[in-house]
Scaffold this active site. Structure first.
Site, short mmCIF file in Angstrom:
data_model
loop_
_atom_site.label_atom_id
_atom_site.label_comp_id
_atom_site.label_asym_id
_atom_site.label_seq_id
_atom_site.Cartn_x
_atom_site.Cartn_y
_atom_site.Cartn_z
N HIS A 1 45.89 47.75 43.22
CA HIS A 1 46.22 49.12 43.63
C HIS A 1 47.45 49.14 44.54
CE1 HIS A 1 42.20 50.43 42.27
NE2 HIS A 1 41.67 49.50 43.03
C1 BDR Z 1 42.41 51.79 47.56
O1 BDR Z 1 41.24 51.67 48.38
C2 BDR Z 1 41.21 50.41 49.03
O2 BDR Z 1 39.96 49.81 48.89
C3 BDR Z 1 42.31 49.59 48.42
O3 BDR Z 1 42.89 48.76 49.43
C4 BDR Z 1 43.30 50.60 47.91
O4 BDR Z 1 44.22 51.00 48.90
C5 BDR Z 1 41.98 51.85 46.11
O5 BDR Z 1 41.12 52.94 45.90
#
Ligand code: BDR
Ligand code: CA
Length: 311
Positions: A245
């Protein structure tokens, strides 16, 4: 010339990978890293930033600052089930006494954001890969000062796809929807990197075996441990693949041609009901550039090549 950036994060396994990608990318000049409550409590996020910087050893010693330890409103949630007890999965990094690869800023994160925006007017890109609380606090303090930012690149939300905390909401937005609403309405140019895009960028066991494990450097070792890859069983311990992500948000800051962008009017649900933290397309909402498709192969090629970088 390299793009000047500030990274606001809640380290976090994929946040750590995003920092590695950013500091290893000559296209970016990372001036500062700020921490926000999110994946793990702020008291873990802040040392995690220092730990990851001591792994990266950035010669420019970026400024670091602690930010918000709770959302603007509502209760705080964490994601230990994804990021482990400390936020760095199974990776252990010991901080060495007297060895500091950062400069501690004297104030909180929102002040550092405003300070750098003022120092580099219309030049600074803020990459936000955690809940948007620090940005909202800075906007409440000095909305005009924040307009000196060149752009925001935000990992968050699910626009035309399911959420990952509720069927409708993604973690970063769900963690502080009020903050997201303030940021979306700020008038600062925003590129949003939601789950619609990040779910197309992931590491598979095959890529681990063929491309990551053979690298054998401190960064590939970190990735293997942080993601809990089982070298014997040739699989991730707790899941089938690892979503990148936050690294994708950094990738978009490096080069927007990795993604297909649509300009959409967006609205954040802040009512405390089942839609809390949901993002919807609404005709009268602020216009935001939303990444909906990714050239995953090209992005992953960049990600892997920057993991090999050794200073
Ligand atoms: C986002 O949520 C966090 O757990 C990850 O680091 C990312 O920024 C994904 O939904
Ligand atoms: Ca994050």
């Amino acid at each position: 010339m390299a793009k000047k950036v500030l990274i606001d994060c809640d380290v976090g396994v994929d946040d750590a990978l995003a920092l590695i990608l950013a500091f290893h990318s000559p296209e970016l000049d990372v001036k500062a890293v700020t921490g926000v409550n999110g994946n793990v409590p702020l008291d873990m996020v802040f040392p995690n930033i220092q730990k990851v910087l001591s792994l990266i050893k950035p010669k420019n010693k970026p400024l670091i600052a602690r930010g918000a330890d709770r959302p603007l409103k509502g209760t705080t949630i964490h994601a230990h089930s994804v990021h482990g007890k400390t936020g760095l999965g199974d990776a252990i990094i010991d901080l060495k006494e007297g060895e500091e690869w950062w400069q501690k800023y004297s104030g909180p994160a929102d002040e550092l954001i405003l300070d750098l925006a003022d120092q580099y007017p219309n030049e600074l890109t803020l990459i936000a890969v955690g809940p948007l609380t620090n940005l909202a606090l800075a906007l409440k303090k000095d909305p005009e000062g924040m307009k000196k930012l060149k752009e925001l690149v935000i990992m968050g939300g699910s626009v035309r796809t399911r959420g990952n905390v509720t069927p409708y909401a993604e973690f970063n937005i769900f963690s502080d929807p009020m903050a997201a609403q303030i940021v979306f309405n700020s008038g600062i140019p925003i590129t949003l990197v939601p789950l619609d895009a990040t779910h197309q960028a992931f590491l598979t066991p095959q890529r681990m075996e063929e491309e990551i494990i053979p690298i054998r450097n401190p960064f590939s070792d970190f990735l293997i441990k942080a993601t809990g890859y089982d070298m014997e069983a040739h699989r991730f311990k707790n899941r089938r693949s690892i979503f990148l992500h936050d690294p994708l948000a950094v990738g978009v800051a490096i080069n927007t041609t990795f993604v297909k962008i649509e300009r959409l009017s967006l609205h954040v649900d802040t009512n405390e009901d089942e839609y809390y933290g949901r993002i919807t397309e609404k005709g009268d909402g602020p216009k935001i550039d939303v990444c909906l498709e990714v050239d995953s192969e090209r992005f992953l090629e960049l990600f892997v090549s920057r993991l090999k970088f050794c200073g």
